[in-house]
Design an enzyme around this catalytic site. Sequence first.
Site, mmCIF file in Angstrom:
data_model
loop_
_atom_site.group_PDB
_atom_site.id
_atom_site.type_symbol
_atom_site.label_atom_id
_atom_site.label_comp_id
_atom_site.label_asym_id
_atom_site.label_seq_id
_atom_site.Cartn_x
_atom_site.Cartn_y
_atom_site.Cartn_z
ATOM 1 N N LYS A 1 2.131 8.922 62.137
ATOM 2 C CA LYS A 1 2.707 7.871 62.120
ATOM 3 C C LYS A 1 2.915 7.049 61.165
ATOM 4 O O LYS A 1 4.182 6.069 61.746
ATOM 5 C CB LYS A 1 1.651 7.266 62.697
ATOM 6 N N MET B 1 -0.229 36.189 95.510
ATOM 7 C CA MET B 1 0.589 37.593 94.494
ATOM 8 C C MET B 1 -1.377 38.003 94.120
ATOM 9 O O MET B 1 -0.993 39.367 94.499
ATOM 10 C CB MET B 1 0.980 37.142 93.751
ATOM 11 N N GLU C 1 1.836 15.512 80.385
ATOM 12 C CA GLU C 1 2.499 15.821 78.704
ATOM 13 C C GLU C 1 3.140 17.438 79.681
ATOM 14 O O GLU C 1 4.169 17.720 78.940
ATOM 15 C CB GLU C 1 2.059 15.755 77.878
ATOM 16 N N PHE D 1 -9.229 10.693 64.920
ATOM 17 C CA PHE D 1 -8.834 9.617 65.608
ATOM 18 C C PHE D 1 -7.719 10.972 66.222
ATOM 19 O O PHE D 1 -7.104 10.290 66.147
ATOM 20 C CB PHE D 1 -9.135 8.386 66.444
ATOM 21 N N GLN D 2 -7.530 11.525 67.500
ATOM 22 C CA GLN D 2 -6.810 12.543 67.979
ATOM 23 C C GLN D 2 -5.679 12.584 67.202
ATOM 24 O O GLN D 2 -4.520 12.702 67.446
ATOM 25 C CB GLN D 2 -5.428 10.821 68.783
#
Lengths: 164, 572
Positions: free
Chosen positions: B164, B472, B52, B114-115
């Site tokens: 959802k 760097m 993602e 969940f999630q």
Amino acid sequence: MIDKAHSISLLVANRPGVLVRIALVFSRRGYNIDSLVVSPTLDPNFSRMNIIAHGNPEILMQIIKQLEKLVDVVQAKDHTDTNAVEKELALIKVRCSPDQRTEVLQLCDHFKAHTVDMTEKSMIIQITGSSDKVDNLKSLLQKFEIVEYIRTGKVIMLRGEDKT
Amino acid sequence: MANKTLSGAEVIIECLKREGVDTIFGYPGGSAIPMFDAILDSNIKVVLTRHEQGATHMADGYARQTGKVGVALVTSGPGATNTFTGIYTALMDSSPIVVLAAQTTTPNLGKDAFQECDTSGMTFAAVKHSYLVKNSNDLPRIMKEAFHIARSGRPGPVLIDLPKDVTAGPCTAPFTDKMDLPGYKIPTHAPIQAVEKAAEFLKKSKKPLLLVGHGAMISGASRQVRELAEKLNAPVCCTMLGLGAFPTDHELSLGMLGMHGTVYANKAVLDCDLIFSIGSRWDDRITGKLDVFCKDAVKMHLDIDPAEEGKVLQPDVFLCGDAKLVLEQLLPMVNKLDTADWVKTCQSWKKKFPLTYPKQGGLRMQHVIATASKLTGGKAIVTTDVGQHQMWVAQFFDINYPRQLHSSGGAGTMGFGFPAAIGASFGNETGWPVLSFSGDGGFQMTEAELATAAIHKLPIKIFVMDNKYLGMVRQWQELFYEHRYSSVDMQGNPDFVKLAEAYGIPGLRIKRAADAERVIQKALEYKDGPILIHCECEKEDNVFPMIPAGAPITSMIVEQPKAQLEKPTGST
């Protein structure tokens, strides 16, 4: 620059999450909000928020600009040292025996405070007015035992016919 | 089917179409299934990424390339949290993206389902604005507002948290152009008094300097910047994200200023009597020690964001508005200035202190970059990751066109460059190749997107500038921390050619400077999708010029110092 208390008035959209967004602008710089009052305006789609915060005036100016930039903030203004009415309300619970009552009531009278609850051993005093006035009564009541104490935080309204 | 009630997800997809979205970047998951299902029936292309973070950087790269809003679509929980780096990167560089993040169902909110993840709560500080949608019928308005907010004013990321049941449930509200944004203001023109004041300051200036930032690019003000520079006869320097808003090959150009800017741009900053920032925000990378920055020069600041006024320094005049519109206000009020001597001085500095790099030793990244610039004639879209190679691209690739260079400036996000190149490639209508420059460190952060580039056969030339160090940080440790190298050795790097081949992408290798031209030419001629060029570079090389963080510009180091330097006082 000396840190002093700033009175900030915000007009915001009355939506969930607005308060968090506003608080984050302060907390990002490690600034604390001393007091906060929120209530819907005449138009329930909007809320008025009054915030008191201490800090470097230049940084607070920047904070106000960053508040104004938030999508849900309609207006953000610093009312410190402006011609505005600034009041707050406090409840002070004092432990006091019947023979101490007269003195406490005399103090209340002087400050135009009211008793809103009284028992054999305690009293709740309600005071409204400037923050200084509330501070003064509280310090005088300290000779009795203050059990607890709460303040609403300042509400601010511009004098005259202009809107805050 | 005429009167079929649409689901929330179908309404979202229809809104995307109405906003002109043709490509989105995403990764599905349980809560996002209704949206991924609805999109099957549309003609919107879904680019399935490998992470993602990649999706958000691609949306960002697409947005920077096209000027349109880039869209990422992800699932709830970890899908959403993986986008945060990309959202923050877009915020720091004012890039317009909309992130559609799925969520558990509304009755499950706050119950550790969940999630479930408090996505909007976690991202408040990293978005321009965000929504948690609790009613499907709010979707048409919210989608409209989200795109409007992302692209207008000072652009930025907008997140929509989509439970959802909201996407799966019916939406009966009509599509609308109405928005409810009473607190959202978009500055356009600057107050006329401020513009007049700016014109007065310019009239009195003998040694003016224009400082062009990303805001000028976003506004599409390149033509106006050029007109102003030429009309005044004033030299121009650019921030890294401003490169391309004014052509580097223009005789008035001094290139990039700041920490790793050109000597001549920084000398001009020290010597000018007026500095006019057009869409830059006086970042600490360009000002160095602030209380001595342009101490005696007049400072003028043009920015669309009112909160930029006085944020870093107090300007003598602040012009709040859109760069293009404000410059159009200003242009008729100014005339050619008596700056012939000043311009001559700047040009003499340009001759005297050119950007150079050592030719001895192993392959130099600078050489690879300069060769790629030469072979493409500077006609390429270029993305960078973060670190030494990034500064060398800014120094040695000829950036002469707006929206030609995409780099993570404000956030300095390693792992940005390659997915941004993929996003830019989807939006690239120039016909030029897309060149992605990454270091070996940053590339490995998002290298899984090799699959994404391969599947879509994107014509990206993927340069991996491999010095087997986090260069760097190593440079700082060498110069300021007595060569005490700590966690910068990239031991364990893969053979990047073999890695590319494992994804079905051909790989080329450059080990010696003498091979650079031939190999890069071969890469440029390859037309069948992405190609990776593994550049095995000199291990220890340093970026100069360099102004140590927090130091005044006068402390600029132009070559390898003989003695150990004091630790810098500024941040990173």
